[in-house]
Every structure is written in structure tokens, then in C-alpha cells.
Design a protein around this motif. Structure first.
Motif, mmCIF file in Angstrom:
data_model
loop_
_atom_site.group_PDB
_atom_site.id
_atom_site.type_symbol
_atom_site.label_atom_id
_atom_site.label_comp_id
_atom_site.label_asym_id
_atom_site.label_seq_id
_atom_site.Cartn_x
_atom_site.Cartn_y
_atom_site.Cartn_z
ATOM 1 N N HIS A 11 0.824 -1.216 0.000
ATOM 2 C CA HIS A 11 0.000 0.000 0.000
ATOM 3 C C HIS A 11 0.857 1.264 0.000
ATOM 4 C CE1 HIS A 11 0.904 -0.937 4.083
ATOM 5 N NE2 HIS A 11 -0.057 -0.280 4.693
ATOM 6 N N PHE A 12 2.069 1.201 0.552
ATOM 7 C CA PHE A 12 2.943 2.378 0.480
ATOM 8 C C PHE A 12 3.504 2.541 -0.938
ATOM 9 C CE2 PHE A 12 2.878 1.933 5.108
ATOM 10 C CZ PHE A 12 2.723 3.252 5.484
ATOM 11 N N SER A 13 3.717 1.436 -1.647
ATOM 12 C CA SER A 13 4.084 1.534 -3.061
ATOM 13 C C SER A 13 2.933 2.107 -3.869
ATOM 14 C CB SER A 13 4.470 0.152 -3.612
ATOM 15 O OG SER A 13 5.639 -0.350 -3.003
ATOM 16 N N GLU A 14 1.713 1.710 -3.522
ATOM 17 C CA GLU A 14 0.547 2.223 -4.243
ATOM 18 C C GLU A 14 0.377 3.719 -4.021
ATOM 19 O OE1 GLU A 14 -3.005 2.141 -6.608
ATOM 20 O OE2 GLU A 14 -1.098 1.079 -6.527
ATOM 21 N N LYS A 15 0.685 4.187 -2.835
ATOM 22 C CA LYS A 15 0.668 5.629 -2.568
ATOM 23 C C LYS A 15 1.566 6.365 -3.555
ATOM 24 C CE LYS A 15 2.566 8.761 0.987
ATOM 25 N NZ LYS A 15 3.169 8.789 2.349
ATOM 26 N N GLY A 197 -4.328 5.800 -1.575
ATOM 27 C CA GLY A 197 -3.388 4.716 -1.854
ATOM 28 C C GLY A 197 -3.250 3.746 -0.701
ATOM 29 N N LEU A 198 -3.224 4.249 0.517
ATOM 30 C CA LEU A 198 -3.034 3.383 1.679
ATOM 31 C C LEU A 198 -4.264 2.539 1.987
ATOM 32 C CD1 LEU A 198 -1.023 5.658 4.155
ATOM 33 C CD2 LEU A 198 -0.170 3.931 2.558
ATOM 34 N N SER A 199 -5.409 2.867 1.400
ATOM 35 C CA SER A 199 -6.615 2.055 1.624
ATOM 36 C C SER A 199 -6.602 0.779 0.788
ATOM 37 C CB SER A 199 -7.866 2.873 1.302
ATOM 38 O OG SER A 199 -7.973 3.110 -0.095
ATOM 39 N N LEU A 200 -5.536 0.566 0.017
ATOM 40 C CA LEU A 200 -5.434 -0.601 -0.854
ATOM 41 C C LEU A 200 -5.678 -1.905 -0.108
ATOM 42 C CD1 LEU A 200 -4.479 -1.679 -3.732
ATOM 43 C CD2 LEU A 200 -2.224 -1.911 -2.674
ATOM 44 N N LEU A 201 -5.111 -2.039 1.101
ATOM 45 C CA LEU A 201 -5.233 -3.288 1.835
ATOM 46 C C LEU A 201 -6.623 -3.493 2.425
ATOM 47 C CD1 LEU A 201 -1.811 -3.486 3.708
ATOM 48 C CD2 LEU A 201 -2.442 -4.421 1.486
ATOM 49 N N LEU A 202 -7.381 -2.415 2.576
ATOM 50 C CA LEU A 202 -8.747 -2.552 3.080
ATOM 51 C C LEU A 202 -9.696 -3.029 1.997
ATOM 52 C CD1 LEU A 202 -9.105 0.677 5.246
ATOM 53 C CD2 LEU A 202 -8.681 -1.663 6.035
ATOM 54 N N LYS A 203 -9.507 -2.490 0.784
ATOM 55 C CA LYS A 203 -10.322 -2.907 -0.358
ATOM 56 C C LYS A 203 -9.543 -2.606 -1.627
ATOM 57 C CE LYS A 203 -14.857 -2.429 -2.557
ATOM 58 N NZ LYS A 203 -16.160 -1.723 -2.527
ATOM 59 N N ILE A 204 -9.248 -3.661 -2.387
ATOM 60 C CA ILE A 204 -8.497 -3.486 -3.624
ATOM 61 C C ILE A 204 -9.416 -2.891 -4.678
ATOM 62 C CG2 ILE A 204 -7.245 -4.694 -5.458
ATOM 63 C CD1 ILE A 204 -6.460 -6.774 -3.341
#
Length: 265
Positions: A11-15, A197-204
Motif C-alpha cells: 500500500h505504500f508503493s501504491e501511494k 493509496g493506503l486504503s489498498l489493503l482494506l479494499k483493492i
């Protein structure tokens, strides 16, 4: 071209990827396969965690440092406001999101890793089959013991969930106050891109943004991804993606392309 050392489901990469896409910067993804030492990443950055950005001879580690570097080096479509009050709010929200949504998201996801299929599905692209099979064969009890060794007790995971609920409730209040637009003003800032971006792990996100198995897209953590109280948040997040996140493409000459994998022994 900019090079981003990353995990696809980090999620930090997604940010950072969301920031790069918002600023319309071309970059190449380099997927770092976990292994003993993570030598190549350590060689260029002096540490083993993703994300790491390489821009020519400049190497920047840490998602916040990368964001501030990009905004200074590539000032088009700025993500840090110049208005003092908005700038302060933006930077405070970004730091809070890193410490709250970022760190607590990892703890909450760990509970789901008792599922062996999920464990193997989220491994970085290029992970050797022998390592996938080894990780997939770990019994649930061993995962629980590993979690205890990392300080992830049932009580700490419960506390992380409670804090995440408070965080999402707070973000929904801010969005409602701003009519669902952006967190600090009329345009996206580092605060918006970080929280999204950091919400990636909560819902893709259910879209063509990530190079992951199709069965993972749109999936999320029960109690968060399917909670109607957070519909405003995920609707806002998904619109931000639709407006600014570039789709995954297998053409390595395009931004957000399929990662080049580096094998780490």
C-alpha cells in the motif's frame, strides 16, 4: 525514466504510484521479490523496504520522502498546497494517514493471512513457485505463532480494527463537509493521494490498475470493504482512481507498466 522498486500489493508503493500517475510521470516498476537479504534493493538504497525511487543517480527511500522529492523536482500538478493553512493540513493528514491507515492496515490484513490461498495470491510477481508452495503450506497455527512473535496478538489486531474504524469515520466526516470532493481544497493533494493509496489493503480497487490475480480485484477486509457506513469513502476513493490512476499495461515503455522482476537470493 523513473524506476520504482516496489511490491505490487504494497500500500505504500501504491501511494507512490498514485502520486506518479497524478503528476503524469512515466516510470518503470521493478518488483522486488522477497528473499534472503534483498540484496539489490539494499545495494542501491542502503535499506530493504519498498518503495524506493531511482531517478538517474538519485535514490530516494520512504513514500513521504519520495512524494516531497517528486513535488520539488517535477512541480507540474503540485500535490503540496502553497497556502500555509492548507499546506499544514495536508502534511498533517499525510503523516496521520501513514501512521494510522498505513500501519494499522498491515495488522488488519495479517489476520486474513491465515487463508493459504490469500497468502500465495498477494506474493510479489516473480516469486519462485518453491517459495509460494512453502508459504502456502504453512499451517494456520504457525501463522498465529508468527504473529505473536511480531507482536500481533488478538488484542492488538482488535485495537487496530477499532482505530481503523475511527479513521474511516473521520475521513467520511471530512468528505461530507467538502461535499465529497477533496480533503483540503478544490484539487487533490498529497493528503488525498496518501489516504486513497493506503486504503489498498482494506479494499483493492475493482479496475485495471494492478497486475494481480483477477479474483483479488474488488475484494477487501470484511467489516470495512462491505460496511455501508464507508460507502462515501470508497466511492470517493474509486473516483480518484478513475480520474487519475493509469491502467496497468504490459508495455514496459508506458507509465505504470508490468514490473521488471529482480530476483533476490
Amino acid at each position: 525514466m523513473l524506476e520504482l522498486y516496489q511490491f505490487e500489493l504494497s500500500h505504500f508503493s501504491e501511494k507512490v504510484r498514485l502520486i506518479l500517475d497524478y503528476k503524469r510521470l512515466a516510470y518503470r516498476k521493478i518488483e522486488v521479490v522477497p528473499g534472503m537479504g534483498q540484496l539489490d534493493l539494499f545495494r542501491i538504497s542502503g535499506q530493504r523496504q519498498v518503495p524506493v525511487l531511482k531517478d538517474g543517480n538519485t535514490v530516494v527511500a520512504d513514500s513521504t520522502a519520495i512524494a516531497l522529492y517528486l513535488d520539488k523536482k517535477y512541480p507540474d500538478r503540485p500535490i503540496v498546497p502553497t497556502n500555509p493553512q492548507q499546506k499544514a493540513t495536508c502534511l498533517l493528514l499525510e503523516q496521520w494517514a501513514d501512521d494510522s491507515i498505513g500501519s494499522k492496515g498491515r495488522k488488519i490484513l495479517f489476520e486474513s493471512l491465515r487463508n493459504s490461498n490469500l497468502r500465495t495470491s498477494i506474493l510479489p510477481i516473480g516469486t519462485p513457485d518453491v517459495l509460494k508452495n512453502l508459504i502456502g503450506s504453512i499451517p494456520k497455527e504457525a501463522v498465529d505463532i508468527l504473529g505473536l512473535g511480531l507482536g500481533l496478538t488478538p488484542e492488538s489486531i482488535k485495537a487496530a480494527k477499532a482505530e481503523m474504524h475511527r479513521s474511516l469515520e473521520s475521513i467520511c466526516l471530512l468528505l461530507a463537509q467538502n461535499s465529497g470532493a477533496y480533503l483540503t481544497g478544490d484539487t487533490p493533494t498529497l493528503a488525498d493521494l496518501t489516504v486513497a493509496g493506503l486504503s489498498l489493503l482494506l479494499k483493492i480497487p475493482d479496475g485495471p490498475y494492478l497486475n494481480i490475480p483477477e479474483n483479488l480485484k474488488g475484494k477487501g477486509v470484511p467489516g470495512f470493504a462491505d460496511n455501508p457506513d464507508y460507502d462515501l469513502f470508497f466511492t470517493w476513493r474509486d473516483k480518484l482512481y478513475a480520474d487519475f490512476r493509469k491502467p496497468h499495461t504490459p508495455d514496459i515503455n508506458n507509465s505504470g507498466a508490468a514490473p521488471t522482476t529482480i530476483a533476490i537470493d
